[in-house]
Design an enzyme around this catalytic site. Structure first.
Site, PDB file in Angstrom:
ATOM      1  N   ASN A  74       0.853  -1.193   0.000  1.00 37.91           N
ATOM      2  CA  ASN A  74       0.000   0.000   0.000  1.00 37.91           C
ATOM      3  C   ASN A  74       0.888   1.242   0.000  1.00 37.91           C
ATOM      4  O   ASN A  74       1.891   1.293   0.703  1.00 37.91           O
ATOM      5  CB  ASN A  74      -0.901   0.012   1.228  1.00 37.91           C
ATOM      6  CG  ASN A  74      -2.003   1.072   1.177  1.00 37.91           C
ATOM      7  OD1 ASN A  74      -2.631   1.342   2.187  1.00 37.91           O
ATOM      8  ND2 ASN A  74      -2.273   1.650   0.020  1.00 37.91           N
ATOM      9  N   TYR A 108      -8.261  13.715  -2.266  1.00 36.98           N
ATOM     10  CA  TYR A 108      -8.354  13.095  -0.946  1.00 36.98           C
ATOM     11  C   TYR A 108      -8.121  14.155   0.119  1.00 36.98           C
ATOM     12  O   TYR A 108      -7.320  15.081  -0.064  1.00 36.98           O
ATOM     13  CB  TYR A 108      -7.295  12.002  -0.792  1.00 36.98           C
ATOM     14  CG  TYR A 108      -7.085  11.543   0.641  1.00 36.98           C
ATOM     15  CD1 TYR A 108      -7.933  10.601   1.211  1.00 36.98           C
ATOM     16  CD2 TYR A 108      -6.063  12.078   1.422  1.00 36.98           C
ATOM     17  CE1 TYR A 108      -7.752  10.196   2.525  1.00 36.98           C
ATOM     18  CE2 TYR A 108      -5.877  11.684   2.735  1.00 36.98           C
ATOM     19  CZ  TYR A 108      -6.726  10.741   3.277  1.00 36.98           C
ATOM     20  OH  TYR A 108      -6.558  10.349   4.583  1.00 36.98           O
ATOM     21  N   GLU A 117     -12.729  11.182   6.566  1.00 33.16           N
ATOM     22  CA  GLU A 117     -11.824  11.070   5.420  1.00 33.16           C
ATOM     23  C   GLU A 117     -12.687  11.103   4.170  1.00 33.16           C
ATOM     24  O   GLU A 117     -13.747  10.471   4.146  1.00 33.16           O
ATOM     25  CB  GLU A 117     -11.083   9.733   5.448  1.00 33.16           C
ATOM     26  CG  GLU A 117      -9.779   9.733   6.202  1.00 33.16           C
ATOM     27  CD  GLU A 117      -9.016   8.435   5.946  1.00 33.16           C
ATOM     28  OE1 GLU A 117      -7.850   8.497   5.562  1.00 33.16           O
ATOM     29  OE2 GLU A 117      -9.609   7.364   6.132  1.00 33.16           O
ATOM     30  N   TYR A 119     -12.875  11.074  -0.300  1.00 32.82           N
ATOM     31  CA  TYR A 119     -12.239  10.792  -1.585  1.00 32.82           C
ATOM     32  C   TYR A 119     -13.182  11.224  -2.708  1.00 32.82           C
ATOM     33  O   TYR A 119     -14.389  10.952  -2.642  1.00 32.82           O
ATOM     34  CB  TYR A 119     -12.002   9.292  -1.788  1.00 32.82           C
ATOM     35  CG  TYR A 119     -10.989   8.636  -0.870  1.00 32.82           C
ATOM     36  CD1 TYR A 119     -11.299   8.330   0.441  1.00 32.82           C
ATOM     37  CD2 TYR A 119      -9.733   8.266  -1.360  1.00 32.82           C
ATOM     38  CE1 TYR A 119     -10.385   7.694   1.261  1.00 32.82           C
ATOM     39  CE2 TYR A 119      -8.808   7.622  -0.543  1.00 32.82           C
ATOM     40  CZ  TYR A 119      -9.142   7.338   0.762  1.00 32.82           C
ATOM     41  OH  TYR A 119      -8.236   6.712   1.566  1.00 32.82           O
ATOM     42  N   GLU A 209      -2.869   6.458  -5.214  1.00 37.43           N
ATOM     43  CA  GLU A 209      -2.760   5.386  -4.220  1.00 37.43           C
ATOM     44  C   GLU A 209      -2.709   4.041  -4.923  1.00 37.43           C
ATOM     45  O   GLU A 209      -3.447   3.806  -5.890  1.00 37.43           O
ATOM     46  CB  GLU A 209      -3.943   5.415  -3.254  1.00 37.43           C
ATOM     47  CG  GLU A 209      -3.905   4.264  -2.237  1.00 37.43           C
ATOM     48  CD  GLU A 209      -4.971   4.375  -1.148  1.00 37.43           C
ATOM     49  OE1 GLU A 209      -5.824   5.278  -1.253  1.00 37.43           O
ATOM     50  OE2 GLU A 209      -4.931   3.556  -0.216  1.00 37.43           O
TER      51      GLU A 209
END
Lengths: 224, 325
Positions: A74, A108, A117, A119, A209
């Site tokens: 990741n 983001y 959070e 996105y 990402e």
């Protein structure tokens, strides 16, 4: 006396050179491979990777950055602003995006009070990102997005361990190439109409990402 | 923990002596200290005696034996303008000098749920429910009257927290002398230094480094820049032994930082008159205060209000206790 002025001139030249180096140093491209955040080229940047595989981020001039990753567990990377803003019109150009496996590209950020959070997903890898709860579609900047919400339970956050929500606007089909705009206020208002409110903004970045994947991206962000 | 209830009849206790005077059917009895020797006192002498005794009572109220590792917090007005309760008043209470350690937890509960192990480390990964159980069990173990009634078979109708799957109904025994969680107001009053408050932002200082373990200083290396969980995780940040930073005005340690501390109250909305909210909202839980090793600086400010589901367990979540007299 003439010697005195020559020395002074040399010193002034050296000082000017040092200042010039200082000014430009922050905008010279640099590649990073360890997790960090900071400012570069007048923008906030963030890079994080876990210990699986390899990933790097190259900080280009202004709002430009590029990434490459291989068999990464990741990683996240991006440039933007700190603090973020609900009213910001985010311009971007994604010159390259390839992702063989999991990954997303888009806006983001996160807020506090409440801790959220968020996105706005413009592109992705092998599968389109979704969330636990589907709140229907909205349109913005010539595209259709689906709104999702996911709950993160007992996850680390800036306030400590916390149960909090992630909001997603994910395009129904991936956005194309060229200069694009994300009118973030449209998403904020659409989320709010579903009861999904934001708090005080922390940072806000154009994000690349990757998870369990290999790939590369090259993008530039600016404020419209 | 030492007995704090005054022992009436103990002739060495001036309070007891004064109570004997007041309760006597014959006010002019012989007093143990030998200050009164005759029934035929002048009114001036009686007044002098009364003033003397009243002074002793007032002084003794504060010299009363305070339980080990507790501080008696003298009530009064919130005089820090930074407090959410500024201008409100509060009564006396006892509060622990330190966060509850893993040793203290294990002695009472027989287990140690903490992620980071160490006798002098604060216990972590404890839910609000775990903590009220701890309070009652410790009270029973020490011969005190439990402060809480815990009904595990009835869901609390005031608990609207979506992710809380426990929802015990917990009520209080007002006046019980057992251990309990501080109310949010008590915690904040103590954190700001009560009557000794110097109005600091963090508990005991305006410089967070002097008083708190938080995300920048609780790992192997000092972190700079912005809060970033992966960086914190890689830096092996964790809890620290209690009492290693400077205390606040009252001598309380780690009120800012180390572990977040549970309070009794529902998060809700802070009521204008300073009374604790009586119910949760769907996405909030109980109040925590003080911030911890994981969180950002603003969480360590004495005025910051955090919420966490009562069943939540995190490696940065602990508590300290209060006690009745």
């Amino acid at each position: 006396m003439r010697h005195f002025y020559r020395v002074k001139f040399r010193m002034a030249l050296m000082l000017a050179s040092a200042l010039l180096i200082g000014v430009t140093q922050n905008s010279i491209a640099q590649t990073i491979t360890t997790s960090q955040q900071g400012s570069h080229g007048g923008y906030f940047y963030s890079f994080w990777r876990n210990s699986t595989g390899s990933a790097s981020m190259t900080l280009g001039s202004g709002g430009n950055y590029s990434c490459s990753w291989s068999n990464v567990g990741n990683f996240t990377a991006g440039k933007g602003w700190k603090p973020g803003s609900s009213s910001r019109r985010v311009g971007y150009n994604c010159g390259h995006w390839s992702c063989n496996g999991g990954g997303v590209f888009g806006l983001y950020g996160w807020t506090t009070n409440p801790l959220i959070e968020y996105y706005v997903n413009e592109k992705w890898g092998s599968s389109r990102p979704t969330g636990q709860n589907n709140y229907g579609n909205m349109t913005s900047d010539g595209g259709t997005y689906t709104i999702y919400r996911t709950q993160r339970v007992n996850a680390p956050s800036i306030q400590g361990t916390k149960t909090f929500y992630q909001y997603f606007s994910t395009r129904t089909s991936q956005n194309g190439s060229g200069n694009k705009v994300i009118t973030f206020a449209n998403h904020v208002n659409a989320w709010a109409s579903k009861g999904l409110t934001l708090g005080s903004h922390d940072y806000q970045i154009l994000l690349s990402e990757g998870y369990n994947s290999s790939g590369g991206s090259n993008a530039t962000v600016w404020q419209q | 923990v030492a007995e704090v209830t005054p022992r009436c009849g103990n002739s060495s206790n001036p309070v007891s002596s004064f109570l004997i005077i007041l309760s006597s059917a014959r006010p002019a009895v012989c007093i143990t200290a030998g200050l009164v020797s005759s029934r035929s006192r002048s009114s001036m002498t009686r007044l002098t005696l009364f003033i003397y005794a009243a002074t002793i009572v007032a002084a003794n109220a504060w010299s009363q034996e305070v339980p080990d590792n507790f501080v008696k917090v003298q009530g009064g007005s919130f005089n820090s303008t930074k407090s959410n309760y500024a201008g409100k008043t509060i009564s006396d209470f006892y509060i622990g000098k330190y966060e509850i350690t893993q040793t203290e937890w294990t002695e009472v509960m027989g287990n140690n749920p903490s992620k980071f192990k160490g006798d002098s480390l604060p216990v972590d990964t404890v839910s609000w429910y775990d903590c009220v159980e701890y309070c009652n069990r410790r009270s029973i173990k020490e011969g005190l009257k439990p402060y809480y009634d815990i009904d595990k078979n009835r869901n609390d109708p005031n608990n609207q927290t979506a992710v809380d799957d426990i929802r015990w109904t917990v009520t209080i025994n007002a006046g019980a002398n057992g251990y309990r969680l501080p109310t949010e107001a008590e915690w904040e009053y103590a954190a700001f230094g009560a009557r000794l408050s110097k109005g600091y932002t963090y508990s005991g200082s305006d410089d967070i480094e002097q008083v708190a373990w938080y995300w920048q200083n609780s790992g192997e290396e000092r972190l700079i820049g912005y809060w970033h969980w992966p960086t914190i995780e890689n830096n092996r940040n964790q809890t620290k032994p209690i009492g290693r930073k400077e205390p606040n005005e009252l001598g309380l340690y780690d009120m800012s930082g180390n572990v977040r501390e549970w309070c009794w109250d529902w998060y809700g909305e802070l009521e204008s008159h300073g009374v604790a909210p009586t119910a949760s909202t769907a996405e909030s839980g109980r109040v925590w205060k003080g911030g911890g090793w994981l969180g950002a600086e603003f969480c360590c400010e004495s005025s910051f209000r955090g919420s966490y589901e009562a069943n939540g367990r995190g490696p940065d979540q602990g508590f300290r206790v209060c006690r009745g007299k």
